[in-house]
Design a protein around this motif. Structure first.
Motif, PDB file in Angstrom:
ATOM      1  N   ILE A 173       0.720  -1.192   0.136  1.00  0.00           N
ATOM      2  CA  ILE A 173      -0.021   0.037   0.249  1.00  0.00           C
ATOM      3  C   ILE A 173       1.082   1.177  -0.096  1.00  0.00           C
ATOM      4  O   ILE A 173       1.592   1.534   0.928  1.00  0.00           O
ATOM      5  N   VAL A 174       0.699   1.952  -0.947  1.00  0.00           N
ATOM      6  CA  VAL A 174       1.256   3.411  -1.181  1.00  0.00           C
ATOM      7  C   VAL A 174       0.856   4.465  -0.461  1.00  0.00           C
ATOM      8  O   VAL A 174       1.406   5.223   0.240  1.00  0.00           O
ATOM      9  N   ASN A 175      -0.525   4.677  -0.649  1.00  0.00           N
ATOM     10  CA  ASN A 175      -1.258   5.595   0.087  1.00  0.00           C
ATOM     11  C   ASN A 175      -2.726   4.977   0.133  1.00  0.00           C
ATOM     12  O   ASN A 175      -3.129   4.231  -0.512  1.00  0.00           O
ATOM     13  N   THR A 176      -3.373   5.899   0.890  1.00  0.00           N
ATOM     14  CA  THR A 176      -4.794   5.290   1.336  1.00  0.00           C
ATOM     15  C   THR A 176      -5.656   6.656   1.023  1.00  0.00           C
ATOM     16  O   THR A 176      -5.245   7.751   1.916  1.00  0.00           O
ATOM     17  N   TYR A 177      -6.849   6.606   0.617  1.00  0.00           N
ATOM     18  CA  TYR A 177      -7.687   7.855   0.187  1.00  0.00           C
ATOM     19  C   TYR A 177      -9.060   7.548   0.831  1.00  0.00           C
ATOM     20  O   TYR A 177      -9.578   6.576   0.493  1.00  0.00           O
ATOM     21  N   PRO A 178      -9.874   8.544   1.099  1.00  0.00           N
ATOM     22  CA  PRO A 178     -11.470   8.092   1.614  1.00  0.00           C
ATOM     23  C   PRO A 178     -12.235   7.816   0.252  1.00  0.00           C
ATOM     24  O   PRO A 178     -11.718   8.182  -0.847  1.00  0.00           O
ATOM     25  N   HIS A 179     -13.077   6.784   0.343  1.00  0.00           N
ATOM     26  CA  HIS A 179     -13.984   6.646  -0.620  1.00  0.00           C
ATOM     27  C   HIS A 179     -15.575   6.612  -0.002  1.00  0.00           C
ATOM     28  O   HIS A 179     -15.607   6.017   0.965  1.00  0.00           O
ATOM     29  N   ASP A 180     -16.377   6.803  -0.852  1.00  0.00           N
ATOM     30  CA  ASP A 180     -17.615   6.934  -0.241  1.00  0.00           C
ATOM     31  C   ASP A 180     -18.205   5.620   0.034  1.00  0.00           C
ATOM     32  O   ASP A 180     -18.362   4.528  -1.001  1.00  0.00           O
ATOM     33  N   ILE A 181     -18.647   5.169   1.338  1.00  0.00           N
ATOM     34  CA  ILE A 181     -18.981   4.017   1.878  1.00  0.00           C
ATOM     35  C   ILE A 181     -20.261   3.414   1.228  1.00  0.00           C
ATOM     36  O   ILE A 181     -20.461   2.284   1.305  1.00  0.00           O
ATOM     37  N   SER A 182     -21.094   4.536   0.635  1.00  0.00           N
ATOM     38  CA  SER A 182     -22.419   4.051   0.219  1.00  0.00           C
ATOM     39  C   SER A 182     -22.206   3.594  -1.276  1.00  0.00           C
ATOM     40  O   SER A 182     -23.184   3.170  -2.115  1.00  0.00           O
ATOM     41  N   VAL A 200     -15.087  12.152  -9.481  1.00  0.00           N
ATOM     42  CA  VAL A 200     -14.759  11.885  -8.279  1.00  0.00           C
ATOM     43  C   VAL A 200     -13.328  12.662  -8.203  1.00  0.00           C
ATOM     44  O   VAL A 200     -12.357  12.410  -8.825  1.00  0.00           O
ATOM     45  N   ASN A 201     -13.053  13.364  -7.144  1.00  0.00           N
ATOM     46  CA  ASN A 201     -11.696  13.811  -6.571  1.00  0.00           C
ATOM     47  C   ASN A 201     -11.251  12.584  -5.657  1.00  0.00           C
ATOM     48  O   ASN A 201     -11.545  12.529  -4.534  1.00  0.00           O
ATOM     49  N   TYR A 202     -10.231  12.172  -6.311  1.00  0.00           N
ATOM     50  CA  TYR A 202      -9.908  10.806  -5.770  1.00  0.00           C
ATOM     51  C   TYR A 202      -8.969  11.150  -4.430  1.00  0.00           C
ATOM     52  O   TYR A 202      -8.982  10.107  -3.601  1.00  0.00           O
ATOM     53  N   LYS A 203      -8.501  12.011  -4.445  1.00  0.00           N
ATOM     54  CA  LYS A 203      -7.593  12.492  -3.148  1.00  0.00           C
ATOM     55  C   LYS A 203      -8.581  12.844  -1.922  1.00  0.00           C
ATOM     56  O   LYS A 203      -8.001  12.457  -0.677  1.00  0.00           O
ATOM     57  N   THR A 204      -9.740  13.339  -2.156  1.00  0.00           N
ATOM     58  CA  THR A 204     -10.589  13.798  -0.877  1.00  0.00           C
ATOM     59  C   THR A 204     -11.904  12.968  -0.928  1.00  0.00           C
ATOM     60  O   THR A 204     -12.551  12.807   0.206  1.00  0.00           O
ATOM     61  N   GLY A 205     -12.085  12.248  -2.172  1.00  0.00           N
ATOM     62  CA  GLY A 205     -13.303  11.158  -2.035  1.00  0.00           C
ATOM     63  C   GLY A 205     -14.697  11.974  -2.231  1.00  0.00           C
ATOM     64  O   GLY A 205     -15.724  11.360  -2.522  1.00  0.00           O
ATOM     65  N   GLU A 206     -14.598  13.542  -2.562  1.00  0.00           N
ATOM     66  CA  GLU A 206     -15.418  14.045  -2.974  1.00  0.00           C
ATOM     67  C   GLU A 206     -16.179  14.052  -4.239  1.00  0.00           C
ATOM     68  O   GLU A 206     -15.442  13.609  -5.329  1.00  0.00           O
ATOM     69  N   VAL A 207     -17.499  13.772  -4.392  1.00  0.00           N
ATOM     70  CA  VAL A 207     -18.121  13.520  -5.754  1.00  0.00           C
ATOM     71  C   VAL A 207     -18.443  14.795  -6.194  1.00  0.00           C
ATOM     72  O   VAL A 207     -19.313  15.513  -5.629  1.00  0.00           O
ATOM     73  N   LEU A 208     -17.847  15.054  -7.403  1.00  0.00           N
ATOM     74  CA  LEU A 208     -17.785  16.461  -8.019  1.00  0.00           C
ATOM     75  C   LEU A 208     -19.136  16.357  -8.947  1.00  0.00           C
ATOM     76  O   LEU A 208     -19.396  17.593  -8.951  1.00  0.00           O
ATOM     77  N   LYS A 209     -19.322  15.294  -9.621  1.00  0.00           N
ATOM     78  CA  LYS A 209     -20.788  15.248 -10.383  1.00  0.00           C
ATOM     79  C   LYS A 209     -21.246  13.821 -10.047  1.00  0.00           C
ATOM     80  O   LYS A 209     -20.523  13.033 -10.080  1.00  0.00           O
ATOM     81  N   ASN A 221     -14.771   2.052   2.225  1.00  0.00           N
ATOM     82  CA  ASN A 221     -14.827   3.451   2.697  1.00  0.00           C
ATOM     83  C   ASN A 221     -13.151   4.051   2.394  1.00  0.00           C
ATOM     84  O   ASN A 221     -13.000   5.002   2.803  1.00  0.00           O
ATOM     85  N   LYS A 222     -12.532   3.118   1.707  1.00  0.00           N
ATOM     86  CA  LYS A 222     -11.124   3.518   1.418  1.00  0.00           C
ATOM     87  C   LYS A 222     -10.790   3.027  -0.208  1.00  0.00           C
ATOM     88  O   LYS A 222     -11.286   2.107  -0.711  1.00  0.00           O
ATOM     89  N   LEU A 223      -9.920   4.085  -0.648  1.00  0.00           N
ATOM     90  CA  LEU A 223      -9.505   3.808  -1.958  1.00  0.00           C
ATOM     91  C   LEU A 223      -7.872   3.370  -1.733  1.00  0.00           C
ATOM     92  O   LEU A 223      -7.588   4.405  -1.208  1.00  0.00           O
ATOM     93  N   PHE A 224      -7.472   2.470  -2.370  1.00  0.00           N
ATOM     94  CA  PHE A 224      -6.034   2.143  -1.996  1.00  0.00           C
ATOM     95  C   PHE A 224      -5.200   2.305  -3.224  1.00  0.00           C
ATOM     96  O   PHE A 224      -5.454   1.907  -4.237  1.00  0.00           O
ATOM     97  N   GLU A 225      -3.988   3.196  -3.027  1.00  0.00           N
ATOM     98  CA  GLU A 225      -3.165   3.047  -4.365  1.00  0.00           C
ATOM     99  C   GLU A 225      -2.088   2.128  -3.773  1.00  0.00           C
ATOM    100  O   GLU A 225      -1.299   2.052  -2.712  1.00  0.00           O
ATOM    101  N   VAL A 226      -1.628   1.385  -4.919  1.00  0.00           N
ATOM    102  CA  VAL A 226      -0.780   0.003  -4.400  1.00  0.00           C
ATOM    103  C   VAL A 226       0.349  -0.239  -5.472  1.00  0.00           C
ATOM    104  O   VAL A 226       0.130   0.371  -6.628  1.00  0.00           O
ATOM    105  N   LYS A 227       1.327  -0.831  -4.928  1.00  0.00           N
ATOM    106  CA  LYS A 227       2.275  -0.939  -5.928  1.00  0.00           C
ATOM    107  C   LYS A 227       2.196  -2.531  -5.866  1.00  0.00           C
ATOM    108  O   LYS A 227       2.300  -3.481  -4.687  1.00  0.00           O
ATOM    109  N   LEU A 228       2.706  -3.238  -6.843  1.00  0.00           N
ATOM    110  CA  LEU A 228       2.630  -4.731  -7.253  1.00  0.00           C
ATOM    111  C   LEU A 228       4.151  -5.189  -7.046  1.00  0.00           C
ATOM    112  O   LEU A 228       5.065  -4.868  -7.651  1.00  0.00           O
ATOM    113  N   ILE A 229       4.179  -6.514  -6.303  1.00  0.00           N
ATOM    114  CA  ILE A 229       5.461  -7.083  -5.966  1.00  0.00           C
ATOM    115  C   ILE A 229       5.284  -8.388  -6.168  1.00  0.00           C
ATOM    116  O   ILE A 229       4.532  -9.161  -5.733  1.00  0.00           O
ATOM    117  N   GLU A 230       6.199  -8.745  -7.230  1.00  0.00           N
ATOM    118  CA  GLU A 230       6.385 -10.158  -7.735  1.00  0.00           C
ATOM    119  C   GLU A 230       6.952 -11.240  -6.529  1.00  0.00           C
ATOM    120  O   GLU A 230       7.785 -10.766  -6.013  1.00  0.00           O
TER     121      GLU A 230
END
Length: 347
Positions: free
Chosen positions: A122-131, A159-168, A337-346
């Motif tokens: 996991i590189v970063n974790t961002y908020p995501h709409d739980i609904s 969506v603004n992926y960094k804040t989780g805000e739904v723009l439209k 409730n989360k969006l994960f930025e990930v790096k793959l590792i063989e």
């Protein structure tokens, strides 16, 4: 008079049965080997044998669009190395005194290599709409677009992926159950599940422009594109290739490992020339060669679901998006409730 009528009935009955005779039972496709399963490093060798005497004018062999003309009992071979993997029909067309007789055998072609195994960091974790019952996820530049499901709750989102805000937010008709999405040529393409049609929107305004019907695929699951064609999963062992203009299903590939042909490919994402596909109800993603369907990698995402808020509506991993400029992969799930930025590792 009665005798003549009876003879006529007998003649017509005999003639009827002779016309309906199944001549395909008088021939057999002989495939060398113990089974009709091969790998793509092998050569298929076979011949056509007549079990009864018939005057055969010609024998045509059709396999994955290729045509071979052979003689009866003459052996023929097909190099499988450049062909699509999966289950395919080997069709034999016989010309018997002007009558076409067709034989078919199913040939399974597996990948010669086993898939590479990957885990993740996991590189970063961002908020995501739980609904959000996430069905499709894709970046366009730095903006995330999302398709959500459930009847009466389905939507298309910007969506603004960094804040989780739904723009439209665009609500789908209650008739629809939203599924995968992709973006091509300033249009958003969104699938619906069992309504047998997809929706096309203007990227800028997100106004609905048109709809398109499915053909052989009866359901909509995942969707992605390579910049030219669209790829659509439908829950079966097929990923359909769609024409970008007509949106007709022109052909398909079958995700295939060294052991089996896979099904239930759900959310799709195009990542540097490969298709990443989430397997429905599995904590994993497979990496597919779009040319022949070979499964080249499997990503084990177990443990990710335990890192989000646990609640009664929490559902499976679903949602893959690739951020081209950072070359990072993002994943989430249904009602996570989360969006994960990930790096793959063989492994």
């Amino acid at each position: 008079m009665r005798i003549i009528k009876s003879l006529a009935v007998i003649f017509l009955t005999l003639n009827f049965f002779s016309c309906d005779e199944d001549l395909s039972k008088d021939f057999k496709v002989l495939v060398e080997g113990k089974s009709k399963t091969f790998t793509n490093s092998e050569v298929l060798k076979a011949s056509i044998k007549a079990l009864k005497d018939h005057e055969v004018n010609s024998v045509d062999i059709k396999f994955q669009g290729e045509l071979l003309k052979v003689q009866l009992s003459e052996s023929f071979s097909i190099d499988l190395s450049q062909l699509k993997l999966g289950d395919h029909k080997l069709d034999v067309i016989l010309d018997i005194n002007g009558e076409e007789v067709k034989l078919s055998e199913t040939i399974k072609i597996l990948n010669d290599d086993s898939p590479k195994l990957y885990t993740y960091e996991i590189v970063n974790t961002y908020p995501h709409d739980i609904s959000a019952y996430t069905q499709g996820l894709e970046f366009h530049a730095d903006t995330l677009y999302e398709s959500t499901g459930q009847r009466g709750e389905s939507s298309l989102r910007k969506v603004n992926y960094k804040t989780g805000e739904v723009l439209k937010h665009v609500e789908l008709d209650q008739f629809y159950f939203g599924e995968g999405l992709t973006i091509l040529n300033d249009k958003i393409y969104q699938l619906t599940w069992q309504s047998q049609e997809g929706l096309v929107y203007d990227l800028e305004t997100m106004d609905l422009l048109s709809k398109f019907a499915y053909s052989e695929s009866k359901e909509g699951w995942g969707l992605c594109n390579d910049g030219e064609q669209l790829y659509k999963s439908d829950g079966t062992n097929k990923i359909w290739i769609l024409d970008p203009e007509s949106l007709e299903e022109e052909s398909y590939i079958q995700p295939t490992t060294h052991k089996a042909v896979l099904n239930q490919m759900n959310e799709l994402e195009w990542v540097e020339g490969k298709i990443y596909a989430n397997t429905y109800q599995k904590d994993g993603v497979v990496i597919i060669d779009p040319k022949n369907g070979a499964v080249e990698g499997v990503v084990d995402f177990r443990g990710l679901r335990e890192k989000v808020k646990q609640h009664s509506n929490l559902d499976v991993l679903n949602g893959i998006a690739y951020h081209k400029s950072t070359q990072r992969l993002f994943v989430t799930g249904k009602n996570w409730n989360k969006l994960f930025e990930v790096k793959l590792i063989e492994k």
